[in-house]
Motif scaffolding. Structure first.
Motif, PDB file in Angstrom:
ATOM      1  N   HIS A   1      41.907  32.321  59.024  1.00 47.42           N
ATOM      2  CA  HIS A   1      42.363  33.718  58.986  1.00 47.42           C
ATOM      3  C   HIS A   1      43.887  33.800  58.953  1.00 47.42           C
ATOM      4  CE1 HIS A   1      38.574  35.937  59.497  1.00 47.42           C
ATOM      5  NE2 HIS A   1      38.183  34.957  60.301  1.00 47.42           N
TER       6      HIS A   1
ATOM      7  N   ASP B   1      35.855  38.032  57.742  1.00 48.01           N
ATOM      8  CA  ASP B   1      34.612  38.303  58.447  1.00 48.01           C
ATOM      9  C   ASP B   1      34.048  39.558  57.806  1.00 48.01           C
ATOM     10  OD1 ASP B   1      35.291  36.188  60.020  1.00 48.01           O
ATOM     11  OD2 ASP B   1      36.011  37.397  61.702  1.00 48.01           O
TER      12      ASP B   1
ATOM     13  N   HIS C   1      31.357  35.040  58.599  1.00 53.06           N
ATOM     14  CA  HIS C   1      32.702  34.553  58.303  1.00 53.06           C
ATOM     15  C   HIS C   1      32.596  33.689  57.050  1.00 53.06           C
ATOM     16  CE1 HIS C   1      36.534  32.220  59.147  1.00 53.06           C
ATOM     17  NE2 HIS C   1      35.851  31.355  58.386  1.00 53.06           N
TER      18      HIS C   1
HETATM   19 ZN   LIG Z   1      36.281  34.561  60.825  1.00 53.67          ZN
END
Ligand SMILES: [Zn+2]
Length: 270
Positions: free
Chosen positions: A216, A223, A260
Protein backbone atom coordinates in the motif's frame (compact mmCIF):
# COMPACT_ATOMS: atom_id res chain seq x y z
CA UNK A 1 -10.38 -1.85 -21.94
CA UNK A 2 -8.85 -0.84 -25.17
CA UNK A 3 -10.13 -2.18 -28.39
CA UNK A 4 -7.22 -4.01 -29.93
CA UNK A 5 -8.38 -3.06 -33.39
CA UNK A 6 -8.17 0.59 -32.56
CA UNK A 7 -4.75 0.15 -31.10
CA UNK A 8 -3.33 -0.84 -34.41
CA UNK A 9 -2.42 2.42 -35.95
CA UNK A 10 -4.80 2.19 -38.86
CA UNK A 11 -7.43 -0.37 -39.55
CA UNK A 12 -6.33 -2.32 -42.58
CA UNK A 13 -9.87 -2.38 -43.82
CA UNK A 14 -11.76 0.61 -44.98
CA UNK A 15 -14.84 1.00 -42.84
CA UNK A 16 -17.00 1.57 -45.90
CA UNK A 17 -19.28 -1.44 -45.84
CA UNK A 18 -19.90 -1.88 -49.51
CA UNK A 19 -17.65 -1.46 -52.50
CA UNK A 20 -18.32 1.72 -54.38
CA UNK A 21 -19.84 1.75 -57.83
CA UNK A 22 -16.50 1.63 -59.56
CA UNK A 23 -15.71 -1.64 -57.83
CA UNK A 24 -18.81 -3.34 -59.14
CA UNK A 25 -17.98 -6.44 -61.06
CA UNK A 26 -14.62 -6.86 -59.39
CA UNK A 27 -15.91 -9.09 -56.69
CA UNK A 28 -13.28 -11.74 -57.06
CA UNK A 29 -10.75 -9.76 -58.99
CA UNK A 30 -8.09 -7.34 -57.90
CA UNK A 31 -9.30 -4.58 -55.74
CA UNK A 32 -8.90 -1.08 -56.96
CA UNK A 33 -6.57 1.22 -55.08
CA UNK A 34 -9.37 3.55 -54.14
CA UNK A 35 -9.40 2.44 -50.52
CA UNK A 36 -5.82 3.50 -50.17
CA UNK A 37 -4.76 0.32 -48.45
CA UNK A 38 -2.19 -1.48 -50.50
CA UNK A 39 -2.28 -4.65 -48.51
CA UNK A 40 -5.95 -5.13 -49.15
CA UNK A 41 -5.73 -3.56 -52.55
CA UNK A 42 -3.41 -6.08 -54.11
CA UNK A 43 -4.77 -9.22 -52.61
CA UNK A 44 -7.75 -10.85 -54.23
CA UNK A 45 -10.15 -11.98 -51.57
CA UNK A 46 -13.27 -14.04 -51.54
CA UNK A 47 -15.34 -11.53 -49.61
CA UNK A 48 -14.00 -8.05 -49.68
CA UNK A 49 -14.56 -5.41 -47.01
CA UNK A 50 -17.10 -7.53 -45.23
CA UNK A 51 -18.91 -7.73 -48.54
CA UNK A 52 -19.83 -11.36 -48.17
CA UNK A 53 -22.78 -12.61 -50.15
CA UNK A 54 -25.91 -13.59 -48.20
CA UNK A 55 -25.11 -17.24 -48.91
CA UNK A 56 -21.56 -16.82 -47.63
CA UNK A 57 -22.89 -15.12 -44.51
CA UNK A 58 -25.35 -17.93 -43.88
CA UNK A 59 -22.61 -20.51 -44.41
CA UNK A 60 -20.40 -18.67 -41.91
CA UNK A 61 -23.21 -18.50 -39.33
CA UNK A 62 -23.79 -22.22 -39.71
CA UNK A 63 -20.09 -22.96 -39.46
CA UNK A 64 -19.62 -20.82 -36.35
CA UNK A 65 -22.62 -22.31 -34.60
CA UNK A 66 -21.21 -25.78 -35.26
CA UNK A 67 -17.96 -24.75 -33.54
CA UNK A 68 -19.88 -24.83 -30.27
CA UNK A 69 -18.71 -21.57 -28.74
CA UNK A 70 -20.38 -20.61 -25.48
CA UNK A 71 -22.48 -17.47 -25.36
CA UNK A 72 -19.79 -15.90 -23.18
CA UNK A 73 -17.13 -16.68 -25.76
CA UNK A 74 -19.25 -15.32 -28.57
CA UNK A 75 -19.84 -12.11 -26.63
CA UNK A 76 -16.11 -11.78 -26.03
CA UNK A 77 -15.44 -12.20 -29.73
CA UNK A 78 -18.19 -9.74 -30.65
CA UNK A 79 -16.78 -7.17 -28.27
CA UNK A 80 -13.35 -7.61 -29.80
CA UNK A 81 -14.52 -7.18 -33.37
CA UNK A 82 -16.64 -4.19 -32.44
CA UNK A 83 -20.16 -5.42 -32.94
CA UNK A 84 -23.10 -5.73 -30.55
CA UNK A 85 -22.18 -8.29 -27.91
CA UNK A 86 -25.48 -10.12 -27.77
CA UNK A 87 -24.03 -13.62 -27.84
CA UNK A 88 -25.89 -14.48 -31.04
CA UNK A 89 -24.01 -14.90 -34.30
CA UNK A 90 -25.90 -13.02 -36.99
CA UNK A 91 -24.94 -11.27 -40.23
CA UNK A 92 -23.47 -8.24 -38.45
CA UNK A 93 -21.20 -10.45 -36.40
CA UNK A 94 -20.08 -12.27 -39.53
CA UNK A 95 -19.29 -8.99 -41.29
CA UNK A 96 -17.37 -7.69 -38.27
CA UNK A 97 -15.41 -10.93 -38.05
CA UNK A 98 -14.57 -10.69 -41.75
CA UNK A 99 -13.17 -7.22 -41.13
CA UNK A 100 -11.17 -8.48 -38.19
CA UNK A 101 -9.85 -11.27 -40.41
CA UNK A 102 -8.85 -8.76 -43.08
CA UNK A 103 -7.01 -6.67 -40.53
CA UNK A 104 -5.16 -9.75 -39.32
CA UNK A 105 -4.19 -11.21 -42.67
CA UNK A 106 -6.69 -14.04 -42.48
CA UNK A 107 -9.08 -15.06 -45.21
CA UNK A 108 -12.22 -12.99 -44.92
CA UNK A 109 -14.88 -15.63 -44.74
CA UNK A 110 -16.45 -14.68 -41.40
CA UNK A 111 -15.84 -18.20 -40.11
CA UNK A 112 -14.23 -18.55 -36.70
CA UNK A 113 -11.93 -21.40 -37.57
CA UNK A 114 -8.87 -22.31 -35.48
CA UNK A 115 -6.72 -19.52 -36.92
CA UNK A 116 -9.33 -16.82 -36.46
CA UNK A 117 -10.12 -18.11 -33.00
CA UNK A 118 -6.45 -17.91 -32.08
CA UNK A 119 -6.14 -14.37 -33.47
CA UNK A 120 -9.27 -13.28 -31.62
CA UNK A 121 -8.06 -14.67 -28.33
CA UNK A 122 -4.67 -13.07 -28.84
CA UNK A 123 -6.29 -9.71 -29.57
CA UNK A 124 -8.52 -10.03 -26.51
CA UNK A 125 -5.57 -10.88 -24.29
CA UNK A 126 -3.53 -8.06 -25.77
CA UNK A 127 -6.31 -5.59 -25.18
CA UNK A 128 -6.44 -6.55 -21.53
CA UNK A 129 -2.75 -6.45 -20.82
CA UNK A 130 -2.06 -3.42 -18.66
CA UNK A 131 1.36 -2.48 -19.88
CA UNK A 132 0.76 -2.16 -23.56
CA UNK A 133 2.83 0.62 -25.07
CA UNK A 134 0.78 3.43 -26.51
CA UNK A 135 2.98 4.81 -29.27
CA UNK A 136 0.41 7.25 -30.59
CA UNK A 137 -0.19 8.77 -27.19
CA UNK A 138 3.09 9.71 -25.55
CA UNK A 139 2.92 9.86 -21.80
CA UNK A 140 3.01 13.34 -20.36
CA UNK A 141 6.31 13.96 -18.57
CA UNK A 142 4.49 15.11 -15.51
CA UNK A 143 2.38 12.50 -13.77
CA UNK A 144 -1.12 13.65 -13.10
CA UNK A 145 -1.86 15.09 -9.68
CA UNK A 146 -5.52 14.34 -9.76
CA UNK A 147 -8.12 13.18 -12.19
CA UNK A 148 -8.49 9.80 -13.81
CA UNK A 149 -5.95 6.99 -13.60
CA UNK A 150 -8.03 4.88 -15.97
CA UNK A 151 -11.55 5.05 -17.39
CA UNK A 152 -13.23 4.00 -14.15
CA UNK A 153 -10.71 4.83 -11.46
CA UNK A 154 -9.63 8.24 -10.30
CA UNK A 155 -6.55 9.11 -8.32
CA UNK A 156 -8.65 10.41 -5.44
CA UNK A 157 -10.11 6.93 -4.86
CA UNK A 158 -6.62 5.70 -3.98
CA UNK A 159 -5.71 8.62 -1.76
CA UNK A 160 -4.27 7.90 1.68
CA UNK A 161 -7.02 8.00 4.27
CA UNK A 162 -5.07 10.40 6.47
CA UNK A 163 -5.30 12.97 3.72
CA UNK A 164 -1.60 12.86 2.89
CA UNK A 165 -0.65 13.95 -0.60
CA UNK A 166 -0.03 11.12 -3.04
CA UNK A 167 3.67 11.32 -3.95
CA UNK A 168 4.35 11.47 -7.66
CA UNK A 169 6.72 8.53 -7.29
CA UNK A 170 3.85 6.13 -6.55
CA UNK A 171 1.49 7.37 -9.27
CA UNK A 172 2.83 5.03 -11.98
CA UNK A 173 2.25 2.14 -9.57
CA UNK A 174 -1.29 3.32 -8.87
CA UNK A 175 -1.91 3.56 -12.58
CA UNK A 176 -0.74 0.00 -13.13
CA UNK A 177 -2.90 -1.11 -10.22
CA UNK A 178 -5.94 0.69 -11.65
CA UNK A 179 -5.33 -0.84 -15.08
CA UNK A 180 -5.41 -4.29 -13.51
CA UNK A 181 -8.57 -3.42 -11.61
CA UNK A 182 -10.11 -2.34 -14.92
CA UNK A 183 -9.49 -5.88 -16.18
CA UNK A 184 -11.28 -7.26 -13.14
CA UNK A 185 -14.10 -4.77 -13.55
CA UNK A 186 -14.63 -5.73 -17.17
CA UNK A 187 -14.46 -9.44 -16.33
CA UNK A 188 -17.29 -9.13 -13.81
CA UNK A 189 -19.54 -7.31 -16.23
CA UNK A 190 -18.70 -3.78 -15.17
CA UNK A 191 -19.72 -4.12 -11.52
CA UNK A 192 -18.50 -1.21 -9.50
CA UNK A 193 -15.36 -1.65 -7.43
CA UNK A 194 -14.93 0.30 -4.21
CA UNK A 195 -11.41 1.02 -3.02
CA UNK A 196 -11.43 0.76 0.78
CA UNK A 197 -7.73 1.46 0.95
CA UNK A 198 -5.27 2.28 -1.81
CA UNK A 199 -2.15 4.33 -1.24
CA UNK A 200 -1.13 4.67 2.39
CA UNK A 201 1.30 7.28 3.57
CA UNK A 202 3.99 5.76 5.83
CA UNK A 203 2.34 7.49 8.79
CA UNK A 204 -1.12 6.19 7.97
CA UNK A 205 0.25 2.72 7.29
CA UNK A 206 1.89 2.67 10.73
CA UNK A 207 -1.32 3.94 12.30
CA UNK A 208 -3.37 1.09 10.85
CA UNK A 209 -0.73 -1.46 11.78
CA UNK A 210 0.32 -2.21 8.20
CA UNK A 211 3.51 -4.07 7.43
CA UNK A 212 6.47 -1.74 7.15
CA UNK A 213 7.16 -2.58 3.51
CA UNK A 214 3.44 -2.72 2.72
CA UNK A 215 2.49 -2.72 -0.94
CA UNK A 216 0.00 0.00 0.00
CA UNK A 217 2.85 2.39 0.83
CA UNK A 218 4.22 1.80 -2.67
CA UNK A 219 0.84 2.41 -4.26
CA UNK A 220 0.72 -1.18 -5.49
CA UNK A 221 -2.17 -2.44 -3.38
CA UNK A 222 -5.87 -1.92 -3.06
CA UNK A 223 -8.36 -3.34 -0.60
CA UNK A 224 -11.46 -3.72 -2.68
CA UNK A 225 -15.13 -4.59 -2.55
CA UNK A 226 -16.88 -5.56 -5.76
CA UNK A 227 -20.54 -4.75 -5.59
CA UNK A 228 -22.69 -7.87 -5.44
CA UNK A 229 -19.78 -10.26 -4.95
CA UNK A 230 -18.42 -11.94 -1.85
CA UNK A 231 -14.69 -11.72 -1.06
CA UNK A 232 -14.40 -15.42 -1.98
CA UNK A 233 -15.93 -14.79 -5.39
CA UNK A 234 -13.68 -11.80 -5.99
CA UNK A 235 -10.63 -13.78 -4.95
CA UNK A 236 -11.54 -16.65 -7.30
CA UNK A 237 -12.07 -14.23 -10.17
CA UNK A 238 -8.72 -12.48 -9.64
CA UNK A 239 -7.01 -15.84 -9.38
CA UNK A 240 -8.58 -16.88 -12.67
CA UNK A 241 -7.57 -13.66 -14.42
CA UNK A 242 -4.01 -13.99 -13.17
CA UNK A 243 -3.88 -17.58 -14.41
CA UNK A 244 -5.11 -16.39 -17.78
CA UNK A 245 -2.35 -13.79 -17.88
CA UNK A 246 -4.86 -10.97 -17.90
CA UNK A 247 -4.09 -9.53 -14.48
CA UNK A 248 -0.62 -9.09 -13.04
CA UNK A 249 0.63 -11.70 -10.61
CA UNK A 250 0.82 -10.41 -7.09
CA UNK A 251 -0.68 -10.62 -3.63
CA UNK A 252 -4.24 -11.68 -2.84
CA UNK A 253 -5.42 -11.49 0.73
CA UNK A 254 -8.91 -12.55 1.69
CA UNK A 255 -10.57 -10.73 4.55
CA UNK A 256 -14.10 -11.05 5.88
CA UNK A 257 -15.41 -8.03 4.02
CA UNK A 258 -12.88 -7.23 1.30
CA UNK A 259 -10.05 -8.52 -0.85
CA UNK A 260 -6.55 -7.14 -0.86
CA UNK A 261 -4.91 -7.25 -4.28
CA UNK A 262 -1.45 -6.01 -5.13
CA UNK A 263 0.81 -5.98 -8.17
CA UNK A 264 4.07 -7.03 -6.48
CA UNK A 265 4.83 -9.30 -9.44
CA UNK A 266 5.06 -12.63 -7.65
CA UNK A 267 2.44 -14.77 -5.98
CA UNK A 268 1.57 -14.16 -2.36
CA UNK A 269 -1.64 -15.54 -0.87
CA UNK A 270 -3.18 -15.19 2.54
ZN1 LIG B 1 -4.36 -4.36 1.73
Amino acid sequence: MYNALQKKEAPKVDPAPAPSAKDTGKKNGLKSMSYGDQKVALKPKAGQQGGLSPAEIQAAIKYNNKRGYSVAEIKKFQKEVGTTADGVIGPNTIKAIAKFQAANGLSEDGKIGPKTEKALNAAIAQGQKPDKPKPDKPKPDKPLESGQLTAHFSLSEFKSKDGAKTPQSVIPNLKELAENLEVLRAAVGGKSITINSGYRSPAHNAAVGGAKNSQHVQGRAADIVVSGMTPSQVKAKIEQLINQGKMKQGGIGKYSSFIHYDTRGYAARW
